[in-house]
Scaffold this active site. Structure first.
Site, PDB file in Angstrom:
ATOM      1  N   SER A  85      14.957  29.593  45.528  1.00  0.00           N
ATOM      2  CA  SER A  85      14.782  30.091  44.266  1.00  0.00           C
ATOM      3  C   SER A  85      13.594  29.333  43.498  1.00  0.00           C
ATOM      4  CB  SER A  85      15.790  30.620  43.519  1.00  0.00           C
ATOM      5  OG  SER A  85      15.591  31.115  42.212  1.00  0.00           O
ATOM      6  N   TYR A 145      24.121  29.392  40.269  1.00  0.00           N
ATOM      7  CA  TYR A 145      23.236  30.031  40.990  1.00  0.00           C
ATOM      8  C   TYR A 145      22.095  28.638  41.026  1.00  0.00           C
ATOM      9  CZ  TYR A 145      19.509  32.845  43.112  1.00  0.00           C
ATOM     10  OH  TYR A 145      18.678  33.271  43.961  1.00  0.00           O
TER      11      TYR A 145
END
Length: 237
Positions: free
Chosen positions: A127, A140
């Site tokens: 990400s 996350y």
């Protein structure tokens, strides 16, 4: 579509929807034989991949079905917003289990097959938070930082066997996983659409096309790093 992956044998996790489904479809369109896995849905192997032996069984079934394995793309992942305060241990651990530990176990179990092939490909899904961070995304972001580091170490260890390992780092992508946040916070969608110079959210196919390239012979000398696929959003971080 080209047939540049003709004869290649791939495992894709998280393949029932979103980025995983798009990756599986693109690899197949490029000629690969694809064995899909997810916790539910229309896939070849249904299991919670955080189970201690799930990835062992997955690799064994994929190898038995296809007669080999030379591409691994772990796409399964979870993310929701949680402020730091009230961010309990169980949730943090679950995110790490899905986004990191399951990836590690899959690659570990597949490594011998990839080394035997001599031109194996591992493409992990990180990400932009693999490099940066964002409020409400402690678990996350931690997991995706770790995935990037894991990928670099895998590239170093398996490179002498002809195996490449790269990490695709998506920006804001419109998927079933991100849709609830975008629906609940329209301003969040507007922010990311405006942040990217290309003025839109990404689509799963935007990621899948890059993954297919990294799995191909065209990317034979690309390994050991992350690649942002974010519409240019992070140039304005």
């Amino acid at each position: 579509m080209s047939m540049r992956l003709q004869g290649r044998k791939a495992v894709v996790t998280g393949a029932a929807s979103g980025i995983g489904a798009a990756v599986a479809a693109r690899l197949a369109a490029d000629g690969a034989q694809v064995f899909t896995a997810d916790i539910q849905g229309e896939v070849d192997f249904v299991a919670d991949l955080t189970g201690t032996d799930a990835n062992t069984r997955l690799v064994a079934k994929a190898n038995a079905r296809m007669g080999g394995l030379d591409i691994v793309v772990p796409c399964a992942g979870i993310s929701t917003f949680h402020p730091l305060e009230g961010h309990d241990d169980a949730y943090f651990q679950r995110v790490l289990d899905v986004n990191l530990i399951a990836v590690f176990r899959l690659v570990r179990e597949a490594a011998a097959h990839l080394k035997a092939h001599g031109a194996g490909r591992i493409v992990t899904i990180g990400s932009t938070t693999s490099t940066y961070g964002d409020e409400g995304l402690c678990a996350y972001s931690a997991s995706k930082h770790a995935v990037l580091g894991l990928t670099k170490s895998i590239a170093a260890e398996l490179g002498p066997f002809g195996v490449t390992a790269t990490c695709v780092q998506p920006g804001a992508i419109d998927t079933p996983m991100t849709a609830p946040a975008f629906d609940q916070m329209p301003e969040y969608r507007t922010f990311w659409e405006g942040k990217a110079p290309l003025r839109r959210l990404g689509k799963p196919e935007d990621i899948a096309d890059v993954v297919a390239f990294l799995c191909s012979e065209d990317a034979r000398f690309v390994s050991g790093h992350g690649l942002w696929v974010d519409g240019g959003a992070m140039v304005r971080h």
